[in-house]
Design an enzyme around this catalytic site. Sequence first.
Site, mmCIF file in Angstrom:
data_model
loop_
_atom_site.group_PDB
_atom_site.id
_atom_site.type_symbol
_atom_site.label_atom_id
_atom_site.label_comp_id
_atom_site.label_asym_id
_atom_site.label_seq_id
_atom_site.Cartn_x
_atom_site.Cartn_y
_atom_site.Cartn_z
ATOM 1 C CG HIS A 1 18.379 -45.011 2.854
ATOM 2 N ND1 HIS A 1 19.408 -45.920 2.916
ATOM 3 C CD2 HIS A 1 18.257 -44.492 4.103
ATOM 4 C CE1 HIS A 1 19.886 -45.944 4.164
ATOM 5 N NE2 HIS A 1 19.207 -45.083 4.889
ATOM 6 C CG HIS B 1 14.811 -48.616 -4.135
ATOM 7 N ND1 HIS B 1 13.497 -48.210 -4.131
ATOM 8 C CD2 HIS B 1 14.793 -49.922 -4.497
ATOM 9 C CE1 HIS B 1 12.725 -49.237 -4.467
ATOM 10 N NE2 HIS B 1 13.485 -50.285 -4.684
ATOM 11 C CG HIS C 1 20.745 -40.802 6.038
ATOM 12 N ND1 HIS C 1 21.944 -41.439 6.217
ATOM 13 C CD2 HIS C 1 19.784 -41.728 6.314
ATOM 14 C CE1 HIS C 1 21.721 -42.689 6.590
ATOM 15 N NE2 HIS C 1 20.413 -42.895 6.661
ATOM 16 C CD GLU C 2 15.988 -41.478 6.107
ATOM 17 O OE1 GLU C 2 15.872 -42.509 5.433
ATOM 18 O OE2 GLU C 2 16.456 -41.475 7.263
HETATM 19 ZN ZN LIG Z 1 19.318 -44.613 6.857
#
Ligand SMILES: [Zn+2]
Length: 240
Positions: A110, A114, A106-107
């Site tokens: 991100h 980006h 999940h990270e």
């Molecule tokens: Zn998150």
Amino acid sequence: MGYPFMYGMDPVLMGISAVCLVLSLAAQWLVKSAFARYSRVANTRNLSGAEAAQKMLSAEGIVGVAIRRYNGSWLSDHYDPSSRVINLSPDVYDGRSVAAVGIACHEAGHALQHAQKYAFLGLRTLLVPTAGLGSKLGIPLIFIGMALGSLGLAKAGLILFGAVFVFQLITLPVELNASARAKQALLAHGIVGTGREAAGVSSVLNAAALTYVAAAIASLMELLYWAWRLGLIGGRRSNR
Ligand SMILES: [Zn+2]
């Protein structure tokens, strides 16, 4: 003054606060129990969270993003866009469970957002300073405006506080999208199997998303409450 509870305990506000507290605690409990449950289920390829996140980045051709073990509090995992670092708590960084790879990817999701200039993430980053200001000054300004009988000042506070809600609203697609990317990558790379393991990833990430939904609902209720107190909605007159 038309408000007998102006400076005391307003039962409406107390009720709203209680509902928001219960929602927030329920969401946190769901994350905790889902994580506890699926941190005992190993993922098919026996990868650690850090390894799974790296695999996801490499598969998308993302370079220059570091993955670090971050000694923050439990589930303090986050991606830092300013330094391009994925910070993973020890349980997630080293864990070889379905829960660990779910959170780690999940990270990584991100970081992918980006790198690929995902619009909602850019918008969210833009709103950080205003939302920060709104969470600090919004409610105090409303109070000062009401005390001075200045509806204009109180409205300015309300608008500033509204930025907090907008920020939380924009956070929702950002979080759901990162989770969707994680689920897809974990299946595509065979890190989790399609049955119970995939369900475990969904269960952990959906519970995590609920904490953001609870926060957005809390802000919205508070925003509506103050708009009502200022007489802007619900036919109530302003405090003058
Ligand atoms: Zn998150």
